[in-house]
Design a protein around this motif. Structure first.
Motif, PDB file in Angstrom:
ATOM      1  N   ALA A  67       0.795  -1.228   0.000  1.00  0.00           N
ATOM      2  CA  ALA A  67       0.000   0.000   0.000  1.00  0.00           C
ATOM      3  C   ALA A  67       0.826   1.277   0.000  1.00  0.00           C
ATOM      4  O   ALA A  67       0.253   2.365  -0.041  1.00  0.00           O
ATOM      5  N   ILE A  68       2.145   1.176   0.048  1.00  0.00           N
ATOM      6  CA  ILE A  68       2.966   2.382   0.194  1.00  0.00           C
ATOM      7  C   ILE A  68       2.669   3.417  -0.891  1.00  0.00           C
ATOM      8  O   ILE A  68       2.425   4.594  -0.604  1.00  0.00           O
ATOM      9  N   SER A  69       2.671   2.996  -2.141  1.00  0.00           N
ATOM     10  CA  SER A  69       2.470   3.959  -3.228  1.00  0.00           C
ATOM     11  C   SER A  69       1.078   4.567  -3.171  1.00  0.00           C
ATOM     12  O   SER A  69       0.908   5.780  -3.402  1.00  0.00           O
ATOM     13  N   ARG A  70       0.076   3.766  -2.860  1.00  0.00           N
ATOM     14  CA  ARG A  70      -1.282   4.301  -2.786  1.00  0.00           C
ATOM     15  C   ARG A  70      -1.427   5.251  -1.600  1.00  0.00           C
ATOM     16  O   ARG A  70      -2.125   6.263  -1.693  1.00  0.00           O
ATOM     17  N   MET A  71      -0.789   4.944  -0.480  1.00  0.00           N
ATOM     18  CA  MET A  71      -0.849   5.820   0.683  1.00  0.00           C
ATOM     19  C   MET A  71      -0.179   7.158   0.384  1.00  0.00           C
ATOM     20  O   MET A  71      -0.628   8.212   0.857  1.00  0.00           O
ATOM     21  N   PHE A  77      -6.243   7.408   2.488  1.00  0.00           N
ATOM     22  CA  PHE A  77      -6.314   5.944   2.448  1.00  0.00           C
ATOM     23  C   PHE A  77      -5.545   5.324   3.612  1.00  0.00           C
ATOM     24  O   PHE A  77      -4.388   5.663   3.876  1.00  0.00           O
ATOM     25  N   ILE A  78      -6.188   4.415   4.331  1.00  0.00           N
ATOM     26  CA  ILE A  78      -5.551   3.596   5.367  1.00  0.00           C
ATOM     27  C   ILE A  78      -5.844   2.141   5.005  1.00  0.00           C
ATOM     28  O   ILE A  78      -7.019   1.760   4.900  1.00  0.00           O
ATOM     29  N   PRO A  79      -4.819   1.317   4.775  1.00  0.00           N
ATOM     30  CA  PRO A  79      -5.064  -0.015   4.194  1.00  0.00           C
ATOM     31  C   PRO A  79      -5.829  -0.981   5.082  1.00  0.00           C
ATOM     32  O   PRO A  79      -6.505  -1.876   4.576  1.00  0.00           O
ATOM     33  N   GLU A 133     -14.567   6.864   4.265  1.00  0.00           N
ATOM     34  CA  GLU A 133     -13.557   7.905   4.107  1.00  0.00           C
ATOM     35  C   GLU A 133     -12.173   7.302   3.881  1.00  0.00           C
ATOM     36  O   GLU A 133     -11.426   7.732   2.990  1.00  0.00           O
ATOM     37  N   ARG A 134     -11.801   6.314   4.685  1.00  0.00           N
ATOM     38  CA  ARG A 134     -10.451   5.744   4.626  1.00  0.00           C
ATOM     39  C   ARG A 134     -10.332   4.611   3.623  1.00  0.00           C
ATOM     40  O   ARG A 134      -9.227   4.252   3.217  1.00  0.00           O
ATOM     41  N   ASN A 135     -11.466   4.009   3.262  1.00  0.00           N
ATOM     42  CA  ASN A 135     -11.507   2.958   2.233  1.00  0.00           C
ATOM     43  C   ASN A 135     -10.515   1.823   2.493  1.00  0.00           C
ATOM     44  O   ASN A 135      -9.758   1.427   1.598  1.00  0.00           O
ATOM     45  N   PRO A 136     -10.491   1.275   3.721  1.00  0.00           N
ATOM     46  CA  PRO A 136      -9.547   0.183   3.984  1.00  0.00           C
ATOM     47  C   PRO A 136      -9.916  -1.073   3.210  1.00  0.00           C
ATOM     48  O   PRO A 136     -11.073  -1.288   2.833  1.00  0.00           O
ATOM     49  N   LEU A 137      -8.908  -1.895   2.982  1.00  0.00           N
ATOM     50  CA  LEU A 137      -9.161  -3.174   2.332  1.00  0.00           C
ATOM     51  C   LEU A 137      -9.905  -4.118   3.263  1.00  0.00           C
ATOM     52  O   LEU A 137     -10.739  -4.902   2.826  1.00  0.00           O
TER      53      LEU A 137
END
Length: 245
Positions: A67-71, A77-79, A133-137
């Motif tokens: 998730a580094i690049s997406r974060m 975004f919080i995975p 809001e955070r859209n975690p997986l």
């Protein structure tokens, strides 16, 4: 003890198989964390002390690495959020004890506010908003068998419907990790059984030749790490003759 607990970790195939099955269930093939599957419930079931907590730590590390690049691209975004289900104090599971740690990990600033705290009746709505809001997986729940300790089957049914409503509304999966006490989850709600996945994380089976070979290799890896002058022979059986165990 600190060295062996923190630095001498030996991954075994059953653990890696469970890890891969979880990742495949929540992430679309070839897309990593950039595309998640629709929200679902994963039941990760295994005996006590098999390594479920280690599995969770590896899952967290893998999700963070992916998730580094997406974060970096999306600061909202919080995975994942990873919590431990609270032990029911009086035979009753309290959802407020679930919401609070999830809200903390998803960055809600009011959950512990001394001046404007979130009221109990508002926590479910705040949690749903945090999911969107955070859209975690996924939300990872260790000791999830505590959910099974409801006062009645009707209570467990309500708990599972509660999670399923979150998944339908937000698309966020729940990974429930626990002991075989979670087996009633499959029977209490036929609809949940059809829309959830099981990941079995068993112990080694001494009747399986491959399991014996793997277990022997772990013993050999362990004995090489022991701080003694002469390496002990933890397994005296030759690798080609595992069935003698």
């Amino acid at each position: 003890l600190e060295y062996f607990e923190q630095h001498c970790l030996i991954e075994h195939p059953r653990l890696l198989e469970a890890l891969d099955a979880i990742l495949e269930a929540i992430c679309s093939p070839g897309e990593g964390v950039h595309a998640k599957r629709p929200g679902t419930t994963l039941l990760v079931i295994g005996p006590a002390r098999v390594g479920k907590t280690t599995l969770i730590h590896l899952l967290e590390e893998r999700l963070l690495a992916y998730a580094i690049s997406r974060m970096q691209a999306d600061p909202h975004f919080i995975p994942f959020a990873s919590i431990t289900a609270p032990e029911p104090g009086s035979g009753r599971f309290d959802w407020a004890d679930f919401y609070k740690p999830v809200l903390r990990q998803l960055g809600n600033p009011f959950v512990d506010s001394p001046t404007r705290p979130i009221r109990a009746r508002q926590m479910r709505e705040a949690t749903e908003a945090a999911y969107l809001e955070r859209n975690p997986l996924a939300i990872i729940v260790d000791e999830a068998h505590h959910l099974a300790r409801a006062r009645s089957g009707q209570g467990l049914h309500a708990h599972l419907d509660h999670l399923k409503n979150f998944e339908n509304t937000t698309g966020v999966s729940h990974i429930l990790v626990g002991t075989y006490e979670m087996r009633p989850f499959r029977k209490i709600n036929p609809q949940l059984a059809l829309r959830s996945m099981d990941v079995h994380f068993p112990r080694y089976d001494m009747t399986e030749e491959n399991d014996c070979l793997v277990f022997q290799s772990i013993l050999w890896a362990l004995q090489r790490q022991l701080p003694v002058k002469e390496e002990p022979k933890l397994s005296l059986i030759h690798i080609s003759e595992p069935t003698r165990q």
